[in-house]
Scaffold this active site. Sequence first.
Site, PDB file in Angstrom:
ATOM      1  N   GLU A  39      30.594  47.583  40.059  1.00 17.47           N
ATOM      2  CA  GLU A  39      31.899  47.661  39.182  1.00 17.47           C
ATOM      3  C   GLU A  39      31.185  47.286  37.755  1.00 17.47           C
ATOM      4  OE1 GLU A  39      35.525  46.285  42.002  1.00 17.47           O
ATOM      5  OE2 GLU A  39      33.708  45.154  41.905  1.00 17.47           O
ATOM      6  N   SER A  98      15.030  44.439  31.545  1.00 13.22           N
ATOM      7  CA  SER A  98      15.601  44.839  32.904  1.00 13.22           C
ATOM      8  C   SER A  98      15.271  46.394  32.943  1.00 13.22           C
ATOM      9  CB  SER A  98      17.243  44.952  32.375  1.00 13.22           C
ATOM     10  OG  SER A  98      17.883  45.033  33.374  1.00 13.22           O
ATOM     11  N   LEU A  99      16.036  47.079  34.076  1.00 13.11           N
ATOM     12  CA  LEU A  99      15.595  48.293  34.495  1.00 13.11           C
ATOM     13  C   LEU A  99      16.906  49.155  34.034  1.00 13.11           C
ATOM     14  CD1 LEU A  99      13.962  47.854  37.842  1.00 13.11           C
ATOM     15  CD2 LEU A  99      13.004  48.500  36.106  1.00 13.11           C
ATOM     16  N   GLU A 151      10.175  51.684  45.501  1.00 15.41           N
ATOM     17  CA  GLU A 151      10.153  50.311  46.215  1.00 15.41           C
ATOM     18  C   GLU A 151      11.273  49.802  46.431  1.00 15.41           C
ATOM     19  OE1 GLU A 151       6.919  49.168  43.634  1.00 15.41           O
ATOM     20  OE2 GLU A 151       8.183  47.289  42.991  1.00 15.41           O
ATOM     21  N   LYS A 181      14.567  47.562  45.573  1.00 16.95           N
ATOM     22  CA  LYS A 181      15.152  46.843  44.643  1.00 16.95           C
ATOM     23  C   LYS A 181      15.680  45.835  45.359  1.00 16.95           C
ATOM     24  CE  LYS A 181      17.517  47.002  40.053  1.00 16.95           C
ATOM     25  NZ  LYS A 181      18.044  45.447  40.375  1.00 16.95           N
ATOM     26  N   ASP A 238      17.715  42.131  46.041  1.00 14.95           N
ATOM     27  CA  ASP A 238      18.746  41.637  45.443  1.00 14.95           C
ATOM     28  C   ASP A 238      18.411  40.330  45.475  1.00 14.95           C
ATOM     29  OD1 ASP A 238      20.962  41.512  43.985  1.00 14.95           O
ATOM     30  OD2 ASP A 238      22.391  42.161  45.648  1.00 14.95           O
ATOM     31  N   ARG A 279      14.125  34.572  34.571  1.00 14.31           N
ATOM     32  CA  ARG A 279      14.176  35.486  33.474  1.00 14.31           C
ATOM     33  C   ARG A 279      14.568  34.839  32.360  1.00 14.31           C
ATOM     34  NH1 ARG A 279      16.737  41.508  33.675  1.00 14.31           N
ATOM     35  NH2 ARG A 279      18.660  40.305  33.695  1.00 14.31           N
ATOM     36  N   GLU A 333      10.694  38.725  42.895  1.00  8.87           N
ATOM     37  CA  GLU A 333      11.896  38.414  43.455  1.00  8.87           C
ATOM     38  C   GLU A 333      11.801  37.339  44.412  1.00  8.87           C
ATOM     39  OE1 GLU A 333      13.834  40.322  41.278  1.00  8.87           O
ATOM     40  OE2 GLU A 333      15.641  40.019  42.056  1.00  8.87           O
ATOM     41  N   TYR A 366       6.104  42.106  42.857  1.00  9.31           N
ATOM     42  CA  TYR A 366       6.193  43.314  42.344  1.00  9.31           C
ATOM     43  C   TYR A 366       5.215  43.701  41.260  1.00  9.31           C
ATOM     44  CZ  TYR A 366      10.309  41.957  39.838  1.00  9.31           C
ATOM     45  OH  TYR A 366      11.164  41.289  39.090  1.00  9.31           O
ATOM     46  N   LYS A 400       8.706  54.077  40.121  1.00  8.28           N
ATOM     47  CA  LYS A 400       7.809  53.525  38.818  1.00  8.28           C
ATOM     48  C   LYS A 400       6.875  54.584  38.925  1.00  8.28           C
ATOM     49  CE  LYS A 400       8.699  48.856  39.813  1.00  8.28           C
ATOM     50  NZ  LYS A 400       7.993  47.690  40.347  1.00  8.28           N
ATOM     51  N   LYS A 452      20.360  52.834  42.235  1.00  9.06           N
ATOM     52  CA  LYS A 452      21.454  52.250  43.207  1.00  9.06           C
ATOM     53  C   LYS A 452      21.951  52.929  44.400  1.00  9.06           C
ATOM     54  CE  LYS A 452      21.427  48.263  40.369  1.00  9.06           C
ATOM     55  NZ  LYS A 452      22.828  47.649  40.022  1.00  9.06           N
ATOM     56  N   CYS A 503      58.521  32.659  53.086  1.00 11.86           N
ATOM     57  CA  CYS A 503      57.200  31.848  53.196  1.00 11.86           C
ATOM     58  C   CYS A 503      56.899  32.011  54.592  1.00 11.86           C
ATOM     59  CB  CYS A 503      57.220  30.902  52.439  1.00 11.86           C
ATOM     60  SG  CYS A 503      55.512  29.865  52.792  1.00 11.86           S
ATOM     61  N   CYS A 518      56.597  28.010  55.346  1.00 13.48           N
ATOM     62  CA  CYS A 518      57.736  26.922  55.179  1.00 13.48           C
ATOM     63  C   CYS A 518      59.298  27.658  55.032  1.00 13.48           C
ATOM     64  CB  CYS A 518      57.518  25.905  53.991  1.00 13.48           C
ATOM     65  SG  CYS A 518      57.711  26.864  52.301  1.00 13.48           S
ATOM     66  N   CYS A 550      55.430  31.312  46.756  1.00  9.82           N
ATOM     67  CA  CYS A 550      56.414  30.549  47.559  1.00  9.82           C
ATOM     68  C   CYS A 550      56.816  29.575  46.555  1.00  9.82           C
ATOM     69  CB  CYS A 550      55.845  29.964  48.806  1.00  9.82           C
ATOM     70  SG  CYS A 550      56.560  28.588  49.437  1.00  9.82           S
ATOM     71  N   CYS A 594      54.925  23.041  50.421  1.00 10.79           N
ATOM     72  CA  CYS A 594      54.506  23.995  51.310  1.00 10.79           C
ATOM     73  C   CYS A 594      53.296  23.517  51.695  1.00 10.79           C
ATOM     74  CB  CYS A 594      54.460  25.334  50.656  1.00 10.79           C
ATOM     75  SG  CYS A 594      53.984  26.556  51.873  1.00 10.79           S
TER      76      CYS A 594
HETATM   77  S1  IVH Z   1       9.964  45.845  38.292  1.00 13.53           S
HETATM   78  C1  IVH Z   1      10.916  45.736  33.461  1.00 13.53           C
HETATM   79  N1  IVH Z   1      10.483  46.088  40.720  1.00 13.53           N
HETATM   80  O1  IVH Z   1      15.378  44.132  39.015  1.00 13.53           O
HETATM   81  C2  IVH Z   1      11.358  45.159  34.793  1.00 13.53           C
HETATM   82  N2  IVH Z   1      12.004  44.770  39.558  1.00 13.53           N
HETATM   83  O2  IVH Z   1      17.070  45.421  36.657  1.00 13.53           O
HETATM   84  C3  IVH Z   1      10.492  45.453  35.821  1.00 13.53           C
HETATM   85  N3  IVH Z   1      13.858  43.743  40.903  1.00 13.53           N
HETATM   86  O3  IVH Z   1      14.965  42.126  36.866  1.00 13.53           O
HETATM   87  C4  IVH Z   1      10.924  44.896  37.162  1.00 13.53           C
HETATM   88  N4  IVH Z   1      13.168  44.664  42.849  1.00 13.53           N
HETATM   89  O4  IVH Z   1      14.384  41.084  39.169  1.00 13.53           O
HETATM   90  C5  IVH Z   1      10.702  45.656  39.731  1.00 13.53           C
HETATM   91  N5  IVH Z   1      10.776  46.212  43.131  1.00 13.53           N
HETATM   92  C6  IVH Z   1      11.172  45.714  41.887  1.00 13.53           C
HETATM   93  C7  IVH Z   1      12.267  44.955  41.796  1.00 13.53           C
HETATM   94  C8  IVH Z   1      12.888  44.654  40.752  1.00 13.53           C
HETATM   95  C9  IVH Z   1      14.170  43.830  42.399  1.00 13.53           C
HETATM   96  C10 IVH Z   1      14.997  43.280  40.030  1.00 13.53           C
HETATM   97  C11 IVH Z   1      14.062  42.461  38.821  1.00 13.53           C
HETATM   98  C12 IVH Z   1      14.578  42.840  37.470  1.00 13.53           C
HETATM   99  C13 IVH Z   1      15.782  43.809  37.945  1.00 13.53           C
HETATM  100  C14 IVH Z   1      15.764  44.540  36.776  1.00 13.53           C
END
Ligand code: IVH
Length: 680
Positions: A41, A88-89, A119, A121, A123, A142, A185, A237, A301, A325, A419, A422, A437, A442
Amino acid sequence: MNSGPKPPATATKRARELRAALERHGRLYYREADQEISNQEYDSLLAELQSLELQYPALRTDDSPTQTVGDDTTEGFANLPHSSPMISLANSYAREDVEAFHQRLTRLLEQEPTAYVVEPKIDGVAAAIRYERGELKVALTRGDGRRGDVITENVKTIGDVPANIDEALARKRFGATELFEVRGEVYMPLGRFRAYNEKREDEGLPVLANPRNATAGSLKTLDPREVARRPLHFWAYSMAVPGPQLAGSHWDELQALRELGFPVTPESRRVQSLDELFEALSNLEQLRLDLDYQLDGAVIKLDDTTRWEALGSTAKSPRYALAFKFAAEQARTRLLSIVASVGRTGVVTPVANLEPVLLAGTTVSRATLHNQDEIDRKDIREGDLVLVEKGGDVIPKVVGVVTSGRPKRSRPYQLPSKCPECETSLVQEEGEVARRCPNPACPPQQRGRILHWASRDAMDIEGLGEKWVDLFLEEGLLTRIADLYRLDGDALRQMPGWGDRSVDKLLRNVDASRQRALANQIFALGLRHVGIAAAHGLAAHFGSFDALRRADLDQLESVADFGKITAQSVREELDREAAMLDELIGLGLLAATQEVLAVAANGALAGKKVVLTGTLTSMGRREAKAILEGHGAKVVSSVSKATDLVIAGESAGSKLKKAQDLEVEVWDEDRWQAFCQEQS
Ligand code: IVH
């Protein structure tokens, strides 16, 4: 301002709404580890803003969430600069996005990439861990991408993270010098997360929505001994120093990290064509259901790390990688019955009892159905087969109904008109979808209010969680908040699980709560529309509860960030709760005072955009924010040309530098304190 066609008012308004929503959810996610919406979302709000900004570049500001990474820096932690930015990615959800990524790389590299690494991702929470001469010296979150919070002692408690690495090997494999930095991570395995939540439940603490929130909260715990008790793990990673390019291939980089003793996800694969890439993505999507850690997608990558740097990056993400995702996990199950549940504010929420089903690592047996409108719109009925999905919340939601197998006798569901607890007739206010209510006595409302009163931002009564409140309610020791201040030690000692020490401790904690600041006491009342920020605003504006209670609508409306509706609601709530307020005042509560600040609208900083950065030694960030807002300022998170003032505390970093570059006015802590004194 950027140029381009002048945006229509509707687009400007929508962009503003989106930015506010993204900032709020970003803050919840990164700073408070307590998200309200699913990542998907969030991403769709971000994508909407991105496309608006693309269409009307004039709408884009430097501090737009499309241009900045989240900020997890927290009060109480020192921070340090990163060796290179932690960005970020870019996200994608569809096959076409992956194809476009491949085409873009082919164009930029002037040849088709020969290999990618796919690989998981993970969480969890990103961490950068530095070794000096083979010894773990510093670990950072970060943060805002340029500086991260120092979490060294906490990371040292993670068993997966080696305290020492073989320096000679690092030198041989990577040409590493004295410095070595791994990034990866931190996460909590699902099984351990479930057990951890069960323990919390037993201790009367609120359960955590997902392993990521549990991890983020743990890493930001100030006591490393406590962190050591949390089941945290780590997947490496990347190698940030001396730099992945030295490994030549990302695949080799991962193998070498493994050799150095770092855990690397065994599910990672190297692929040599687009077909193999898609196969790896779908394998991982299947596999994720069986893994003991949570992943929300895959990271693709380019294997050839020697090209990474030249490919460069956008404001937020590098071009060599793409996050893919997975769709939110859903499960299909039978909706056994719908029960109407009464919350703290009297709102009656229909809740689905489900045949237990495994979803995203936890067994789900309840889901919220929100309100009657939602039930009608989706035509959800008892006995239906339904699809459930987890958002950011503990409680999952029903996203769809399989109507084909519906039993013939099934009837549309109607919330009761009385309710369920109550028997008071429910009311539905104009313009609201919720039924509530109206009886403040209550029982479930009282239960919710007591729990809210005792919660951390409110009166912070340690040891008074759900488990004990339920017991005390059952045994008649409590019926409403005021009873807490009349608890009888002898009666408590008769309760199962309670002895002299625990009783004394609870009574001491209850008593200590009287000393809470006015803002916390106002928040504790649980008035509708009064969250902790509004409570700070009210305390700063009125100075005493007595003045607040006497306030008329005009006075309430002049509180920072209050509009007509909030003012009206607060006035009504104060009147409706007169009996409770009199009783609490009679017990000596709500007597705290706070210095009154200038009326926001004419305040010294009215309309100014202010950024707080670094650590203020004289007060917390929240307090500083409340004071600023009390003077009419708008506190924003990042510095841009539109910023009017930056208040820089100790060890302020990139934001301070940016302010200086942009020639924005900067106050140090002395200047800030002088301002507070002048104004009070
Ligand atoms: S590489 C330039 N590899 O995803 C960023 N990130 O949205 C290179 N994450 O903040 C990150 N698994 O915390 C990379 N296999 C993975 C990952 C990974 C989770 C997280 C990472 C980053 C976020 C990016």
